[in-house]
Write an enzyme that holds these catalytic residues in place. Structure first.
Site, PDB file in Angstrom:
ATOM      1  NE  ARG A  96       1.784 -11.146   0.238  1.00 21.21           N
ATOM      2  CZ  ARG A  96       1.849  -9.929  -0.306  1.00 21.21           C
ATOM      3  NH1 ARG A  96       2.103  -9.788  -1.594  1.00 21.21           N
ATOM      4  NH2 ARG A  96       1.672  -8.855   0.441  1.00 21.21           N
ATOM      5  CG  HIS A 150      -2.580  -7.108   3.194  1.00 21.59           C
ATOM      6  ND1 HIS A 150      -1.518  -7.692   3.846  1.00 21.59           N
ATOM      7  CD2 HIS A 150      -2.020  -6.369   2.184  1.00 21.59           C
ATOM      8  CE1 HIS A 150      -0.391  -7.325   3.263  1.00 21.59           C
ATOM      9  NE2 HIS A 150      -0.667  -6.526   2.259  1.00 21.59           N
ATOM     10  CD  GLN A 193      -0.762  -2.099   2.918  1.00 20.87           C
ATOM     11  OE1 GLN A 193       0.024  -2.847   2.359  1.00 20.87           O
ATOM     12  NE2 GLN A 193      -0.577  -0.790   2.977  1.00 20.87           N
ATOM     13  CG  ASP A 240      -5.943  -3.187  -3.571  1.00 20.20           C
ATOM     14  OD1 ASP A 240      -4.873  -3.137  -4.203  1.00 20.20           O
ATOM     15  OD2 ASP A 240      -6.368  -4.246  -3.049  1.00 20.20           O
ATOM     16  CB  CYS A 300      -2.225  -1.589  -0.090  1.00 24.16           C
ATOM     17  SG  CYS A 300      -3.097  -2.309  -1.488  1.00 24.16           S
ATOM     18  NE  ARG A 330       2.548  -3.443   4.853  1.00 23.20           N
ATOM     19  CZ  ARG A 330       2.547  -4.504   4.028  1.00 23.20           C
ATOM     20  NH1 ARG A 330       2.592  -4.332   2.728  1.00 23.20           N
ATOM     21  NH2 ARG A 330       2.465  -5.744   4.502  1.00 23.20           N
TER      22      ARG A 330
END
Ligand code: CP
Ligand code: NVA
Length: 330
Positions: free
Chosen positions: A108, A135, A138, A231, A272, A317
């Site tokens: 990440r 991402h 996700q 988001d 998310c 997730r």
């Protein structure tokens, strides 16, 4: 099964076919069911996975750690400080070192080019745990959650409101294009995804039957949506100074009860996470106070409403990341 991901990296959804994405989601659903039934999943004993985080994380880190533990693999966390990565040692050298010790590497951090470079040199699968551009893990969780609540993905209308030109907007657009969904970026046109990525997704949509729409009008965009997704307006790594401009340009795209009402009764709310929906975070409180606001990307009543499926999404997730680790290492 066309999954065939053994030994492969998972860097962005553009690298996978719609069929492979669908199979990963189905595998995650199976692994989730197994876990609920107490099935022993320890099929990766002796494997080691490096978790490299140059940005903070709750969900992604914990999902990788728990998924590894469930599968019997060992996870080693390397946080934003304390390693040589990118500071005293190049990405290519780091990749070659970690690749000698680990069976897979999660990364990440910042540019997509970094995770691509890691994958080029590591000699083991590399997983994108979030970059500025994408991402992808996700989206697997998001799509499993949509399937659970709304059924088959094909033709479902997902409206993304807010900053659609960053990792979440980009990845959802790619995912929807691959899965034959109706993707709408509903935002100020300055925040539409990058033109080149839109063109790529339009080509994919021709094959999958997806519809891509870019619309500044909230009322038109959200009508009959299956999902409204948002988001944060300022992402990790962006300077604090951009908040004022984001608030000015993105406030008309806040997800509030009026927007949910315009969408219709069946519409679900997704995010998310982490989300700014109340005054219970230090950054959130600071922004609310400074700009005298009553909400940022989503209001508290929508976040806490029946339509909100954000915690199912967060749980997924783990199951979907487990599917990625399993299919690339087993
Ligand atoms: N959604 C997500 O990636 O959360 P974290 O930043 O907590 O990992
Ligand atoms: N756009 C957000 C996503 C967090 C999961 C960020 O990059 O900070």
């Amino acid at each position: 099964m066309s999954l065939n991901l053994k030994g492969k990296s998972f860097l962005k959804l553009l690298d996978l076919s719609g069929e492979q994405i669908g199979e990963l989601i189905d595998l995650a659903a199976k692994l989730k069911e197994e876990k609920k039934n107490g099935v022993n999943q320890k099929c990766l004993e002796g494997k080691n996975v490096a978790l490299v985080f140059e940005k903070d994380s709750t969900r992604t880190r914990c999902a990788f750690e728990v998924a590894c533990a469930d599968l019997g693999a060992n996870a080693v966390y390397i946080g934003p400080s304390g390693s040589q990565i990118g500071k005293k040692e190049s990405i290519a050298d780091t990749a070659r070192v970690l690749g000698r010790m680990f069976d897979a590497i999660e990364y990440r951090g910042f540019g997509q080019d970094i995770v691509e470079e890691l994958s080029k040199y590591a000699g083991v699968p590399v997983y994108n745990g979030l970059t500025n551009e994408f991402h992808p893990t996700q989206i697997l969780a998001d799509f499993l959650t949509i399937k659970e609540h709304c059924g088959d993905l094909k033709g479902k209308k997902l409206v993304y409101m807010g900053d659609a030109r960053y990792n979440m907007g980009n990845s959802l657009m790619v995912g929807c294009a691959k899965m034959g969904m109706h993707f709408v970026a509903c935002t100020n046109k300055e925040f539409f995804p990058d033109k080149e990525l839109i063109n790529t997704c339009e080509e994919i949509a021709k094959q999958s039957g997806a519809v891509l729409e870019f619309n500044e009008c909230v009322k038109d965009a959200v009508k009959d949506a299956d999902v409204i997704y948002t988001d944060v307006w300022v992402s990790m790594g962006e300077p604090y100074e951009v908040w004022a401009e984001r608030i000015e340009k993105l406030s008309p795209y806040q997800v509030n009860s009026e927007v949910m009402k315009m969408a219709g009764e069946k519409c679900k709310f997704m995010h998310c996470l982490p989300a700014f929906h109340d005054l219970k975070t230090t950054i959130g409180k600071d922004i609310f106070d400074k700009f005298n606001l009553n909400g940022l990307e989503v209001t508290d009543d929508v976040f806490e409403s029946e339509a909100s499926i954000v915690f199912d999404e967060a749980e997924n997730r783990m199951h979907t990341i487990k599917a990625v680790i399993f299919s690339t290492l087993k």
